[in-house]
Write a protein that holds these residues in place. Structure first.
Motif, mmCIF file in Angstrom:
data_model
loop_
_atom_site.group_PDB
_atom_site.id
_atom_site.type_symbol
_atom_site.label_atom_id
_atom_site.label_comp_id
_atom_site.label_asym_id
_atom_site.label_seq_id
_atom_site.Cartn_x
_atom_site.Cartn_y
_atom_site.Cartn_z
ATOM 1 N N GLY A 187 0.808 -1.213 0.000
ATOM 2 C CA GLY A 187 0.000 0.000 0.000
ATOM 3 C C GLY A 187 0.835 1.255 0.000
ATOM 4 N N LEU A 188 0.148 2.375 -0.151
ATOM 5 C CA LEU A 188 0.813 3.678 -0.246
ATOM 6 C C LEU A 188 0.860 4.437 1.074
ATOM 7 C CD1 LEU A 188 -0.718 4.997 -3.600
ATOM 8 C CD2 LEU A 188 1.605 4.166 -3.235
ATOM 9 N N SER A 189 0.087 4.005 2.064
ATOM 10 C CA SER A 189 -0.139 4.846 3.235
ATOM 11 C C SER A 189 1.116 5.123 4.046
ATOM 12 C CB SER A 189 -1.191 4.199 4.141
ATOM 13 O OG SER A 189 -2.442 4.158 3.508
ATOM 14 N N LYS A 190 1.832 4.110 4.434
ATOM 15 C CA LYS A 190 2.894 4.283 5.425
ATOM 16 C C LYS A 190 4.216 4.741 4.819
ATOM 17 C CE LYS A 190 0.089 2.799 8.587
ATOM 18 N NZ LYS A 190 -0.540 3.744 9.531
ATOM 19 N N SER A 191 4.640 4.101 3.730
ATOM 20 C CA SER A 191 5.964 4.390 3.175
ATOM 21 C C SER A 191 5.961 5.511 2.151
ATOM 22 C CB SER A 191 6.537 3.120 2.521
ATOM 23 O OG SER A 191 6.689 2.081 3.462
ATOM 24 N N TYR A 192 4.842 5.725 1.469
ATOM 25 C CA TYR A 192 4.817 6.632 0.326
ATOM 26 C C TYR A 192 4.143 7.969 0.629
ATOM 27 C CZ TYR A 192 6.596 2.754 -2.426
ATOM 28 O OH TYR A 192 7.390 1.735 -2.917
ATOM 29 N N SER A 193 3.922 8.227 1.932
ATOM 30 C CA SER A 193 3.382 9.512 2.402
ATOM 31 C C SER A 193 2.041 9.848 1.754
ATOM 32 C CB SER A 193 4.394 10.644 2.132
ATOM 33 O OG SER A 193 5.649 10.352 2.716
ATOM 34 N N MET A 194 1.199 8.822 1.603
ATOM 35 C CA MET A 194 -0.096 9.019 0.945
ATOM 36 C C MET A 194 -1.216 8.334 1.730
ATOM 37 S SD MET A 194 1.076 8.659 -3.071
ATOM 38 C CE MET A 194 -0.467 9.321 -3.707
ATOM 39 N N ALA A 195 -1.164 8.455 3.063
ATOM 40 C CA ALA A 195 -2.162 7.784 3.895
ATOM 41 C C ALA A 195 -3.574 8.266 3.604
ATOM 42 C CB ALA A 195 -1.825 7.989 5.373
ATOM 43 N N SER A 196 -3.724 9.530 3.251
ATOM 44 C CA SER A 196 -5.072 10.070 3.043
ATOM 45 C C SER A 196 -5.752 9.481 1.809
ATOM 46 C CB SER A 196 -5.022 11.597 2.911
ATOM 47 O OG SER A 196 -4.317 11.982 1.754
ATOM 48 N N LEU A 197 -4.988 8.869 0.896
ATOM 49 C CA LEU A 197 -5.581 8.304 -0.316
ATOM 50 C C LEU A 197 -6.235 6.947 -0.059
ATOM 51 C CD1 LEU A 197 -5.900 9.014 -3.326
ATOM 52 C CD2 LEU A 197 -3.863 7.619 -3.781
ATOM 53 N N ARG A 198 -5.743 6.209 0.952
ATOM 54 C CA ARG A 198 -6.288 4.893 1.285
ATOM 55 C C ARG A 198 -6.196 3.949 0.092
ATOM 56 N NH1 ARG A 198 -5.905 3.838 5.792
ATOM 57 N NH2 ARG A 198 -7.824 2.697 6.230
ATOM 58 N N ALA A 199 -4.990 3.622 -0.309
ATOM 59 C CA ALA A 199 -4.778 2.784 -1.494
ATOM 60 C C ALA A 199 -3.907 1.584 -1.149
ATOM 61 C CB ALA A 199 -4.112 3.606 -2.601
ATOM 62 N N GLY A 200 -4.410 0.385 -1.472
ATOM 63 C CA GLY A 200 -3.631 -0.815 -1.248
ATOM 64 C C GLY A 200 -3.930 -1.866 -2.297
ATOM 65 N N PHE A 201 -3.011 -2.824 -2.453
ATOM 66 C CA PHE A 201 -3.284 -3.935 -3.376
ATOM 67 C C PHE A 201 -2.825 -5.247 -2.777
ATOM 68 C CE2 PHE A 201 1.005 -2.815 -4.791
ATOM 69 C CZ PHE A 201 1.580 -3.990 -5.257
ATOM 70 N N VAL A 202 -3.390 -6.315 -3.301
ATOM 71 C CA VAL A 202 -3.128 -7.654 -2.788
ATOM 72 C C VAL A 202 -2.653 -8.534 -3.931
ATOM 73 C CG1 VAL A 202 -5.575 -8.245 -3.037
ATOM 74 C CG2 VAL A 202 -4.121 -9.645 -1.573
ATOM 75 N N VAL A 203 -1.696 -9.404 -3.617
ATOM 76 C CA VAL A 203 -1.172 -10.382 -4.577
ATOM 77 C C VAL A 203 -1.354 -11.760 -3.955
ATOM 78 C CG1 VAL A 203 0.790 -11.022 -6.028
ATOM 79 C CG2 VAL A 203 0.596 -8.671 -5.169
ATOM 80 N N ALA A 204 -2.018 -12.655 -4.691
ATOM 81 C CA ALA A 204 -2.308 -13.974 -4.121
ATOM 82 C C ALA A 204 -2.682 -14.939 -5.231
ATOM 83 C CB ALA A 204 -3.451 -13.864 -3.107
ATOM 84 N N ASP A 205 -2.923 -16.173 -4.855
ATOM 85 C CA ASP A 205 -3.436 -17.174 -5.789
ATOM 86 C C ASP A 205 -4.740 -16.675 -6.406
ATOM 87 O OD1 ASP A 205 -3.142 -20.344 -6.419
ATOM 88 O OD2 ASP A 205 -5.256 -19.780 -6.265
ATOM 89 N N GLU A 206 -4.982 -17.045 -7.642
ATOM 90 C CA GLU A 206 -6.191 -16.597 -8.360
ATOM 91 C C GLU A 206 -7.479 -16.886 -7.591
ATOM 92 O OE1 GLU A 206 -6.977 -17.435 -12.391
ATOM 93 O OE2 GLU A 206 -4.871 -17.304 -13.026
ATOM 94 N N ILE A 207 -7.518 -18.005 -6.892
ATOM 95 C CA ILE A 207 -8.742 -18.370 -6.176
ATOM 96 C C ILE A 207 -9.078 -17.313 -5.125
ATOM 97 C CG2 ILE A 207 -9.737 -20.074 -4.576
ATOM 98 C CD1 ILE A 207 -8.132 -22.219 -6.125
ATOM 99 N N ILE A 208 -8.067 -16.858 -4.408
ATOM 100 C CA ILE A 208 -8.260 -15.817 -3.390
ATOM 101 C C ILE A 208 -8.688 -14.514 -4.061
ATOM 102 C CG2 ILE A 208 -7.139 -14.446 -1.605
ATOM 103 C CD1 ILE A 208 -7.432 -17.315 -0.769
ATOM 104 N N ILE A 209 -8.007 -14.150 -5.129
ATOM 105 C CA ILE A 209 -8.300 -12.885 -5.811
ATOM 106 C C ILE A 209 -9.721 -12.884 -6.367
ATOM 107 C CG2 ILE A 209 -7.645 -11.373 -7.727
ATOM 108 C CD1 ILE A 209 -5.675 -11.345 -5.373
ATOM 109 N N ARG A 210 -10.163 -14.012 -6.920
ATOM 110 C CA ARG A 210 -11.525 -14.080 -7.470
ATOM 111 C C ARG A 210 -12.563 -13.733 -6.407
ATOM 112 N NH1 ARG A 210 -10.528 -19.966 -10.024
ATOM 113 N NH2 ARG A 210 -8.975 -19.367 -11.590
ATOM 114 N N GLU A 211 -12.387 -14.280 -5.198
ATOM 115 C CA GLU A 211 -13.392 -14.036 -4.168
ATOM 116 C C GLU A 211 -13.272 -12.633 -3.580
ATOM 117 O OE1 GLU A 211 -16.763 -15.295 -1.779
ATOM 118 O OE2 GLU A 211 -15.972 -15.440 -3.817
ATOM 119 N N ILE A 212 -12.062 -12.065 -3.545
ATOM 120 C CA ILE A 212 -11.930 -10.669 -3.136
ATOM 121 C C ILE A 212 -12.689 -9.773 -4.115
ATOM 122 C CG2 ILE A 212 -10.307 -8.736 -2.895
ATOM 123 C CD1 ILE A 212 -8.261 -10.730 -1.817
ATOM 124 N N ILE A 213 -12.542 -10.064 -5.393
ATOM 125 C CA ILE A 213 -13.268 -9.287 -6.418
ATOM 126 C C ILE A 213 -14.779 -9.454 -6.237
ATOM 127 C CG2 ILE A 213 -13.724 -9.123 -8.904
ATOM 128 C CD1 ILE A 213 -10.719 -9.882 -9.304
#
Length: 511
Positions: free
Chosen positions: A302-328
């Motif tokens: 995510g961008l919040s802690k290291s990239y000085s962009m906490a107010s944007l609330r942006a993150g991403f996840v990398v995982a097996d397709e099965i996990i990603i499908r259900e997150i979507i």
């Protein structure tokens, strides 16, 4: 005839806590199944609620307090490539379209290129035609409004009632609460001084086995299945200890990954503080870069802690397709889609171009030095100017003297009485430090003895209007110790004055 009741009265009967106007943190919330938090998590919730709400008084508007428990990073310019990517999107009139739930494929490809350049590899790939030579595709990635939202979805996906998420202690207390609010149970693996507050693989294996055996005995398939440990939350770097497991700790990370894989326990690899590891040659190493471990690992960026962009609330996840499908699926069901603009920012910050890496080196060289300076500033105030890095001594002396004046500066730069940093716990990343207040345990202020975390927080609040997260909030593993997690990302003047106020408060104590 049915007696009508006020619509608001009906609402308050179901949610009586709404009767009170709160200042500070909102209500912690409840579990989705209506059950009580387990005692470990309830203890954390109570401590966070006390810090964020109960210890404060009605005068905070006229007399603001000093919050050293903040999770905000240092005030610093946001990462330029992320800003450029958002501006480009706005300039090209791309805002008229609804975004896809999974996110734009071009953005996901940028994120995929980035994680592959960082070493992600799937050695057990699917046979789909779009799988690349690393065993991955854009279907291994999606993004959303913060890693916190993604974490909630992940826990809901991988756990059933009674299943356990294992977290470390110390930990980020709000994640333990979120795990239980999402329907799981939480247990703690203590990180100990003898292990330098790093995960001990043998103790991890024993803890998982112990919990699973206990669940086997208690449930005996009463639910039609036996609950078990389903995930281990591996915060790397750790919040709040700041400990890093990088390439120098490869063997340790491999053992952790192997133990979890053998036992069918997902690793949730929380890498949100990764890029502010102080040693640029040993930044936190993602477990998904270890061959054979990708499909059992769920990685959060995510961008919040290291990239000085906490107010944007942006993150991403990398995982097996099965996990990603259900997150979507869950994203579609709960909020339709994440804003496209956060995807643009993520793609700008996390891509494999030379321009991005050149900007990264410049940006983080400066930012890491700021965090190192600010930690040494805190260190000078707690342990004395003589123990800090010589590179920062002159600047620290001038800063503290300018803020407090020569007389008070000379006092505080000798360090705090009765207080120090715990042994083996100097941060290697981030902007938190643990302070050990055990030396004042049993001492008195106005006849009141300091024995508990609440006593500690009340004392400093009433004497200096300063607050921080206490040990109970972070699952500190040593129950007889009094500790606090303080942030040194706050402005220099606020930090110096707060620690000086703590210093003057300590002088009021009596044996």
């Amino acid at each position: 005839m049915l007696t009508k009741s006020s619509s608001l009265d009906r609402l308050l009967r179901d949610r009586p806590y709404l009767k009170d106007r709160r200042f500070g943190l909102p209500n912690i919330g409840i579990r989705t199944d209506g059950e009580q938090f387990n005692p470990t998590v309830q203890s954390i919730a109570d401590a966070i609620d006390f810090y964020g709400y109960e210890v404060r008084d009605e005068n905070i508007v006229e007399m603001p307090d000093t919050d050293l428990g903040t999770g905000n990073p240092v005030s610093f310019k946001p990462f330029p490539p992320a800003i450029s990517a958002m501006k480009s999107s706005l300039d090209n009139d791309l805002m008229y379209r609804y975004p896809y739930t999974e996110g734009d494929d071009n953005i996901r490809k940028q994120l995929l290129d980035y994680v592959e350049k960082e070493g992600f590899i799937n050695t057990e790939p699917y046979s789909f035609s779009d799988i690349d030579e690393k065993g991955l595709s854009v279907h291994n990635i999606t993004f959303s409004v913060s890693t916190s939202v993604l974490f909630n979805q992940i826990i809901n996906i991988i756990s059933r009632p009674g299943d356990v998420v294992l977290v470390t202690g110390p930990n980020y207390g709000l994640f333990t609460i979120r795990a239980e609010r999402a329907g799981a149970e939480v247990e703690v693996l203590n990180l100990e001084k003898e292990d330098n507050f790093l995960v001990n693989p043998t103790k991890l294996a024993m803890r998982i086995d112990q919990i699973n055996e206990s669940l086997q005995q208690v449930y005996n398939r009463r639910k039609g299945y036996v609950p078990r440990v389903v995930a281990f939350l591996n915060a790397n770097p750790n919040n709040p200890t700041g400990k890093v497991m990088g390439k120098n700790e490869y063997s340790l990370l491999f053992q952790i990954a192997e133990i979890c894989k053998e036992r069918g326990v997902f690793i949730i690899d929380d890498l949100i503080y990764r890029d502010i590891s102080y040693d640029k040659n040993n930044i936190a190493m993602p477990i998904s870069t270890i061959p054979g471990m990708f499909r059992n690992t769920i990685s959060l960026f995510g961008l919040s802690k290291s990239y000085s962009m906490a107010s944007l609330r942006a993150g991403f996840v990398v995982a097996d397709e099965i996990i990603i499908r259900e997150i979507i699926n869950k994203t579609f069901q709960e909020m339709d889609s994440a804003p496209d603009i956060i995807g643009r920012a993520l793609g700008g910050a996390f891509n494999a171009t030379n321009e991005r890496y050149e900007a990264y080196d410049i940006y983080f060289e400066e930012l890491r030095n700021i965090y190192l300076y600010k930690f040494n500033l805190l260190k000078s105030l707690v342990s004395g100017i003589d123990v800090v890095d010589s590179r920062f001594k002159e600047k620290i002396l001038k800063t503290v003297t300018d803020i407090l004046g020569p007389e008070n500066a000379s006092k505080i730069l000798c360090g705090l009485p009765f207080v120090d940093f715990p042994e083996n716990l100097e941060p290697q990343s981030g902007y938190f430090a643990i302070l050990d207040f055990t030396g004042i345990k049993g001492m008195k202020y106005k006849g009141k003895c300091i024995e508990t975390d609440e006593d500690l927080l009340k004392f400093f609040y009433c004497t200096s209007r300063t607050r921080f997260l206490v040990g109970q909030s972070i699952s500190w593993p040593y129950e007889n110790e009094l500790v606090g997690r303080v942030s040194f990302s706050v402005e220099d003047e606020k930090l110096v004055r707060a620690i000086f106020n703590i210093y003057t408060a300590l002088l009021l104590l009596e044996v």
